[in-house]
Scaffold this motif. Structure first.
Motif, PDB file in Angstrom:
ATOM      1  N   PHE A 228       0.822  -1.077  -0.051  1.00 29.66           N
ATOM      2  CA  PHE A 228      -0.115  -0.048   0.038  1.00 29.66           C
ATOM      3  C   PHE A 228       0.915   1.224  -0.013  1.00 29.66           C
ATOM      4  O   PHE A 228       2.043   1.321   0.470  1.00 29.66           O
ATOM      5  N   ASP A 229       0.320   2.417  -0.524  1.00 33.53           N
ATOM      6  CA  ASP A 229       1.018   3.882  -0.575  1.00 33.53           C
ATOM      7  C   ASP A 229       0.787   4.117   1.039  1.00 33.53           C
ATOM      8  O   ASP A 229      -0.497   4.386   1.465  1.00 33.53           O
TER       9      ASP A 229
ATOM     10  N   GLN B 177      -1.586   6.817   1.887  1.00 30.28           N
ATOM     11  CA  GLN B 177      -2.911   7.043   1.446  1.00 30.28           C
ATOM     12  C   GLN B 177      -3.758   6.001   2.626  1.00 30.28           C
ATOM     13  O   GLN B 177      -3.821   4.897   2.437  1.00 30.28           O
TER      14      GLN B 177
ATOM     15  N   GLN C 176      -5.819   3.315   1.398  1.00 32.17           N
ATOM     16  CA  GLN C 176      -5.015   2.002   0.972  1.00 32.17           C
ATOM     17  C   GLN C 176      -4.593   1.160   2.146  1.00 32.17           C
ATOM     18  O   GLN C 176      -4.416  -0.118   2.021  1.00 32.17           O
TER      19      GLN C 176
ATOM     20  N   THR D 143      -7.523  -0.695   3.341  1.00 35.17           N
ATOM     21  CA  THR D 143      -8.083  -1.752   2.307  1.00 35.17           C
ATOM     22  C   THR D 143      -7.058  -2.919   2.471  1.00 35.17           C
ATOM     23  O   THR D 143      -7.524  -3.996   2.363  1.00 35.17           O
ATOM     24  N   ALA D 144      -5.749  -2.570   2.456  1.00 34.13           N
ATOM     25  CA  ALA D 144      -4.928  -3.734   2.451  1.00 34.13           C
ATOM     26  C   ALA D 144      -4.937  -4.523   3.740  1.00 34.13           C
ATOM     27  O   ALA D 144      -4.822  -5.678   3.644  1.00 34.13           O
TER      28      ALA D 144
END
Length: 76
Positions: free
Chosen positions: A21-22, A25, A28, A31-32
């Protein structure tokens, strides 16, 4: 199983054994983490891949790599 920053040094170490992931962010990152926690098939695959990657590392291998660096520095 892991979720890890996609920054170059971390991504290189994690390889294909992590959901990247970034780090700038938050969505992100969330979500990861959610994927790793909720997707059993993905999690088991990441665990398998992580163990395979870890098997390639050892104290002896690390010591030899540092020895080569030190020798190169000492010899100019």
């Amino acid at each position: 199983a892991a979720a890890a920053s996609a920054s170059p040094p971390v991504a290189a170490l994690a390889g294909d054994a992590a959901v990247l992931f970034d780090p700038a962010q938050p969505a992100q990152i969330a979500t990861a983490l959610l994927r790793v926690w909720t997707d059993t098939v993905l999690r088991e695959d990441l665990i398998r891949r992580g163990r395979a990657r870890a098997a390639g590392y050892s104290w002896e291998r690390t010591a030899r790599a540092f020895q080569q660096i030190y020798l190169a520095l000492a010899n100019g």
